[in-house]
Design an enzyme around this catalytic site. Structure first.
Site, short mmCIF file in Angstrom:
data_model
loop_
_atom_site.label_atom_id
_atom_site.label_comp_id
_atom_site.label_asym_id
_atom_site.label_seq_id
_atom_site.Cartn_x
_atom_site.Cartn_y
_atom_site.Cartn_z
N GLU A 1 20.69 0.79 10.32
CA GLU A 1 21.06 0.67 9.07
C GLU A 1 20.28 1.38 7.80
OE1 GLU A 1 20.93 -3.46 8.20
OE2 GLU A 1 21.86 -3.79 10.15
N HIS B 1 24.81 -0.15 6.04
CA HIS B 1 25.03 -1.36 6.53
C HIS B 1 25.93 -1.04 8.00
CE1 HIS B 1 24.29 -5.64 9.01
NE2 HIS B 1 23.80 -5.69 7.78
O1 TA6 Z 1 21.17 -5.89 8.02
C1 TA6 Z 1 20.52 -7.23 8.81
C2 TA6 Z 1 20.74 -8.48 7.79
O2 TA6 Z 1 20.23 -9.13 6.76
C3 TA6 Z 1 20.40 -9.70 8.96
O3 TA6 Z 1 19.56 -10.42 8.39
C4 TA6 Z 1 22.38 -10.21 8.77
O4 TA6 Z 1 21.70 -11.56 8.20
C5 TA6 Z 1 22.96 -9.01 8.55
O5 TA6 Z 1 22.31 -8.76 7.55
C6 TA6 Z 1 24.32 -9.88 8.10
O6 TA6 Z 1 24.37 -9.82 6.94
P1 TA6 Z 1 25.80 -10.66 6.28
O7 TA6 Z 1 25.61 -11.15 4.52
O8 TA6 Z 1 26.97 -9.48 6.26
O9 TA6 Z 1 26.08 -11.97 7.35
#
Ligand code: TA6
Length: 302
Positions: A267, A162
Site C-alpha cells: 500500500e 490500500h
Molecule cells: O493497511 C493495513 C491496515 O491498517 C491493517 O492494520 C488493517 O486494519 C487493514 O488496514 C484493514 O483495515 P480495514 O479498515 O479495511 O479493515
C-alpha cells in the site's frame, strides 16, 4: 467500447486487447478488478460489499484524510472512522482524459460525502477536491490522486492506496527492496530497520515502511519470477499487510476464510506524517502496478 459507464461502475477495456480491462466501483472510486490478458491481478473478497453500504474489502480502496485511527483526540481527524471517508463515499465519473493510454478521472468533494461523516473532520470546515486518475496501460495500471485545498482553511491529511494484490499462494512469495527501510511494526508496536533482503510471509504481517526513496520499486516474486512490480511517485511510505488466519476469521466481509493465502496488500502512501496543504494548494501522488518485470534488487541507502 474502451470506456463503459453503468450506474455503479466504470469499465475500461484496452482498445487493442479486450482481455486487458479494469473495473472501478463508483463507491469509493475503488478499482475492484484489473485483468491483464485475462488474468486477475487484484484480490477481492467474495463477501465484499459492492452496494455502497461499506468500504470494499479488496481491490484498491482509497484512504483519506486519515490512515488508521487518530490517537490524538485534539487532531481534526480524531473522530473519523478508520481510514477516513474517501473509500466510503460516492465518487462521480468526470470523464475520459486520454485514449492511449486509456485514462479516466473520478472526483469527490464535500457535497458527495455523508454530512454526518464529513462533519467529523475538523467540524466540516475543510473544503477540498479529490481527482483520481486511473490509467489502463498495456501491462500496467496507474492510479494517481490530486488533492486540492479549495477552501480558506489550511488542512493536513494522509493518503494511501490500500492495494490488495492477488497472488497464487502468499507462502510462496517474497517481496524485495524493503531492505534497510525504517519500519513501524503495528503488531508489536516497535520501530526497527528491515533486515530481510526479501520479506516473506508465515504469519500475520502489518508493517509501515517509512520514507523510502521513490526510485525504489517493490516486487512480488514467486519462484524467481516477478508477479507484480509496485512503483511510486511522491508516496514515501508503504504499508505491507496480510491478516493471516485469525484476523481473516474476524472480518465478516473477508471470504473465503483461507483467502489470506491468495492476497497481499502493498500500500503506497504518505502515512508516516501528514501532508500540510495550504488554502489553494494542490498535492499529487501516484502508484503504478506493472505485470511481471525483471528482478531488480535495490537498497534503501540513497
Ligand atoms: O493497511 C493495513 C491496515 O491498517 C491493517 O492494520 C488493517 O486494519 C487493514 O488496514 C484493514 O483495515 P480495514 O479498515 O479495511 O479493515
Amino acid at each position: 467500447m474502451p470506456v463503459e459507464e453503468t450506474e455503479t461502475k466504470v469499465i475500461l477495456t484496452h482498445p487493442a486487447d479486450e482481455s486487458t480491462s479494469l473495473t472501478i466501483l463508483k463507491h469509493g472510486a475503488t478499482v475492484i478488478s484489473w485483468k491483464y490478458k485475462g488474468q486477475e491481478k487484484l484480490w477481492l473478497s467474495d463477501a465484499a460489499k459492492l452496494d455502497g453500504s461499506k468500504p470494499v474489502r479488496g481491490g484498491i480502496p482509497l484512504v483519506f484524510p486519515i490512515f488508521g485511527k487518530s490517537k490524538d483526540e485534539k487532531h481534526p481527524a480524531f473522530k473519523l472512522p478508520q481510514h477516513g471517508f474517501a473509500r466510503n463515499s460516492p465518487w462521480e465519473l468526470l470523464g475520459q482524459t486520454t485514449e492511449n493510454p486509456l485514462t479516466v478521472q473520478l472526483g469527490l468533494g464535500p457535497e458527495q460525502v455523508d454530512p454526518e461523516l464529513y462533519k467529523l473532520w475538523d467540524d466540516g470546515k475543510n473544503d477540498f477536491t479529490l481527482i483520481l486518475s486511473v490509467t489502463l496501460g498495456d501491462d500496467y495500471l496507474t492510479t494517481g490522486i490530486e488533492v486540492e485545498n479549495t477552501g480558506s482553511n489550511d488542512f493536513e491529511f494522509n493518503w494511501l492506496f490500500h492495494t490488495y494484490l492477488r497472488i497464487p499462494d502468499v507462502t510462496d512469495v517474497v517481496v524485495n527492496n524493503f531492505t534497510d527501510a525504517k519500519c513501524y511494526d503495528q503488531l508489536i508496536g516497535e520501530n526497527y530497520f528491515e533486515k530481510s533482503p526479501m520479506i516473506s510471509f508465515t504469519e500475520e504481517f502489518d508493517r509501515i515502511y517509512k520514507e523510502i526513496d521513490s526510485k525504489v520499486i517493490f516486487q512480488v516474486v514467486e519462484f524467481g519470477k516477478v508477479l507484480t512490480t509496485v512503483e511510486r511517485d511522491n508516496l514515501p511510505d508503504a504499508v505491507v499487510w496480510n491478516p493471516w488466519i485469525k484476523k481473516s476469521e474476524g472480518m465478516a466481509d473477508f471470504e473465503p476464510k483461507d483467502g489470506y493465502l491468495k492476497m497481499l496488500c502493498i500500500e503506497p502512501g504518505h502515512v508516516n506524517s501528514f501532508v500540510h496543504l495550504k488554502a489553494g494548494e494542490k498535492w499529487n501522488g501516484k502508484q503504478t502496478l506493472r505485470n511481471g518485470g525483471e528482478i531488480k534488487v535495490q537498497t534503501n541507502i540513497y
